[in-house]
Design a protein around this motif. Sequence first.
Motif, PDB file in Angstrom:
ATOM      1  N   THR A   1       7.210   2.021   6.621  1.00  0.00           N
ATOM      2  CA  THR A   1       7.870   0.771   7.032  1.00  0.00           C
ATOM      3  C   THR A   1       6.963  -0.021   7.972  1.00  0.00           C
ATOM      4  O   THR A   1       6.784  -1.231   7.815  1.00  0.00           O
ATOM      5  N   GLY A   2       6.376   0.674   8.946  1.00  0.00           N
ATOM      6  CA  GLY A   2       5.453   0.011   9.857  1.00  0.00           C
ATOM      7  C   GLY A   2       4.238  -0.561   9.148  1.00  0.00           C
ATOM      8  O   GLY A   2       3.764  -1.655   9.478  1.00  0.00           O
ATOM      9  N   THR A   3       3.734   0.179   8.148  1.00  0.00           N
ATOM     10  CA  THR A   3       2.579  -0.304   7.384  1.00  0.00           C
ATOM     11  C   THR A   3       2.910  -1.571   6.626  1.00  0.00           C
ATOM     12  O   THR A   3       2.126  -2.532   6.612  1.00  0.00           O
ATOM     13  N   PHE A   4       4.086  -1.595   5.998  1.00  0.00           N
ATOM     14  CA  PHE A   4       4.491  -2.794   5.245  1.00  0.00           C
ATOM     15  C   PHE A   4       4.632  -3.995   6.171  1.00  0.00           C
ATOM     16  O   PHE A   4       4.170  -5.098   5.858  1.00  0.00           O
ATOM     17  N   ILE A   5       5.247  -3.794   7.336  1.00  0.00           N
ATOM     18  CA  ILE A   5       5.396  -4.890   8.298  1.00  0.00           C
ATOM     19  C   ILE A   5       4.023  -5.401   8.736  1.00  0.00           C
ATOM     20  O   ILE A   5       3.786  -6.612   8.823  1.00  0.00           O
ATOM     21  N   GLY A   6       3.095  -4.462   8.977  1.00  0.00           N
ATOM     22  CA  GLY A   6       1.744  -4.858   9.349  1.00  0.00           C
ATOM     23  C   GLY A   6       1.067  -5.686   8.272  1.00  0.00           C
ATOM     24  O   GLY A   6       0.402  -6.694   8.560  1.00  0.00           O
TER      25      GLY A   6
ATOM     26  N   VAL B   1       1.961   2.391  -7.523  1.00  0.00           N
ATOM     27  CA  VAL B   1       2.137   2.893  -6.165  1.00  0.00           C
ATOM     28  C   VAL B   1       3.361   3.802  -6.101  1.00  0.00           C
ATOM     29  O   VAL B   1       3.376   4.810  -5.378  1.00  0.00           O
ATOM     30  N   GLY B   2       4.405   3.461  -6.862  1.00  0.00           N
ATOM     31  CA  GLY B   2       5.625   4.260  -6.844  1.00  0.00           C
ATOM     32  C   GLY B   2       5.386   5.707  -7.229  1.00  0.00           C
ATOM     33  O   GLY B   2       5.830   6.631  -6.526  1.00  0.00           O
TER      34      GLY B   2
ATOM     35  N   TYR C   1       1.328  -3.758  -2.788  1.00  0.00           N
ATOM     36  CA  TYR C   1       1.020  -2.334  -2.693  1.00  0.00           C
ATOM     37  C   TYR C   1       1.901  -1.661  -1.642  1.00  0.00           C
ATOM     38  O   TYR C   1       2.574  -0.650  -1.916  1.00  0.00           O
ATOM     39  N   ARG C   2       1.915  -2.194  -0.435  1.00  0.00           N
ATOM     40  CA  ARG C   2       2.673  -1.559   0.633  1.00  0.00           C
ATOM     41  C   ARG C   2       4.170  -1.778   0.475  1.00  0.00           C
ATOM     42  O   ARG C   2       4.973  -0.980   0.969  1.00  0.00           O
ATOM     43  N   GLY C   3       4.560  -2.841  -0.232  1.00  0.00           N
ATOM     44  CA  GLY C   3       5.970  -2.984  -0.577  1.00  0.00           C
ATOM     45  C   GLY C   3       6.423  -1.855  -1.495  1.00  0.00           C
ATOM     46  O   GLY C   3       7.528  -1.313  -1.343  1.00  0.00           O
ATOM     47  N   GLY C   4       5.566  -1.472  -2.433  1.00  0.00           N
ATOM     48  CA  GLY C   4       5.864  -0.317  -3.282  1.00  0.00           C
ATOM     49  C   GLY C   4       5.929   0.969  -2.482  1.00  0.00           C
ATOM     50  O   GLY C   4       6.820   1.807  -2.684  1.00  0.00           O
ATOM     51  N   ASP C   5       4.973   1.140  -1.568  1.00  0.00           N
ATOM     52  CA  ASP C   5       4.979   2.305  -0.677  1.00  0.00           C
ATOM     53  C   ASP C   5       6.299   2.412   0.076  1.00  0.00           C
ATOM     54  O   ASP C   5       6.921   3.477   0.148  1.00  0.00           O
ATOM     55  N   LEU C   6       6.695   1.293   0.690  1.00  0.00           N
ATOM     56  CA  LEU C   6       7.916   1.271   1.494  1.00  0.00           C
ATOM     57  C   LEU C   6       9.139   1.598   0.645  1.00  0.00           C
ATOM     58  O   LEU C   6       9.983   2.434   1.018  1.00  0.00           O
ATOM     59  N   THR C   7       9.244   0.946  -0.510  1.00  0.00           N
ATOM     60  CA  THR C   7      10.399   1.158  -1.384  1.00  0.00           C
ATOM     61  C   THR C   7      10.528   2.612  -1.794  1.00  0.00           C
ATOM     62  O   THR C   7      11.598   3.236  -1.651  1.00  0.00           O
ATOM     63  N   PHE C   8       9.443   3.201  -2.278  1.00  0.00           N
ATOM     64  CA  PHE C   8       9.539   4.543  -2.846  1.00  0.00           C
ATOM     65  C   PHE C   8       9.503   5.643  -1.787  1.00  0.00           C
ATOM     66  O   PHE C   8       9.934   6.766  -2.059  1.00  0.00           O
TER      67      PHE C   8
END
Length: 443
Positions: A83-88, A266-267, A391-398
């Motif tokens: 979550t922090g990575t996506f916000i960044g 990414v998922g 990319y990081r949106g996929g990380d956050l979601t999954f």
Amino acid sequence: MTESMALSQRIVRLRTALRDYPPLLWSFLYFFCLLTGYYVLRPVRDAMGASADVEAVFPHAMIQWFTARGMDLGEFTLQALFTGTFIGMVLLQPLYGLLVSRFPRRVFLPVVYLVFVGCLFGFYVAFTREMPGRGAAFFIWVAVFNLFAVSVFWSYMADIFANEEAKRLYGYIGAGGTLGGLTGPALTKTLVVHIGVANMMLVSVAFLLICVYCIVRLAPWAKRAEQLRGSVSGDDAMGGRVLEGLRLIARDPLLRALAMLMFFGVGVGTLLYNQQREIAQLLPEDAFRTAFYSNIDLWINLLVLIVQVFVTRKLLTRFGVAPALMIPAFAILFGFGVLTMSPLPIVIAVVQILTRAGEFSLGKPARETIYTRVDRESRYKAKAAIDTVIYRGGDLTFAWVHKGLLAFGSSVVFGVGLLVAAGMSFSAWRVIREQARLPVEKQ
């Protein structure tokens, strides 16, 4: 044909390529140093993500906030980090867009890397003094560094090489990165136990400074290529709006397909990564966890090197991007099918290695050749948005999907992963269809 004759022919082709394309050597060195510097850091990042020491990972205020509400922050480590990575990423995307829009390449590329170098000196101090919260800050920073630095690298390559040159040379350049991917984990595995985690930051700094030198050496060829594409000076700032990358993705069917391919790709990787963390948590110390992740990275990059040397160039030059995109997609489908039936730790590790190796050796080079055929805004702005925010949106979601599914067992996690892999395969087919509509060279 004997193996020695085949090897001799490959050496002859490499020498010819180096003679005919002088920027190839600098591009090779640039990617080698970039991924060496990154893979020196990646095992440290992964060890922080798998650490049971919550105070090393998160700041005291955040731990107290969760505790006051009856929650154990350690149960949500990866979810909080993603979550922090996506916000960044979301916060930095406009800043990157501003740099690309307002400054010429010769200015913003070295600046980006020098900022990363400055951050590493800061992390050296944080790890030396064992500051609380260093793990989360470093985990998020490495993710940002990797995506922005590698995305900028391939955008720069697309500036220098035309489409047919990319098909011929990207395999060699990718092999430079793969050698870096082998060197970095080996350095970390060898040195971290002796010199400690903090000093690995300084090792990475040395390689990133070489990257800056390579950027400067490659600038004349990038300038010449842009002049051939119609730029007056060959080094103009792009102009345009800061958030143009996201608008381009929304408007362009090819960019939308590339974004969906990234999201689903990414998922499957995130689901595997989170399951792999369950194994790493059994190890007692950060240094051992760092060595564990180094071993996985070594196997991945060794396999990638073999495929790049013997397969990637031949596939791209003879058959185009289609097989290079579909082979990894079908391999992931098969791997998740196996994991659904038998989610054993060793099988998870093997599928993780095969999945990432297929992505790095085939999928990514195929996608990067496509970007040589689109305009500069798509190469720098849309590509950066796909490689970072999407990319990081996929990380956050999954990451959160995995947390919800974990209560139902590993088989359910991988069953859902099988559906995600199917979405990835469909997206790869859409990319193949849309890129076929591009002209051979789009100026």
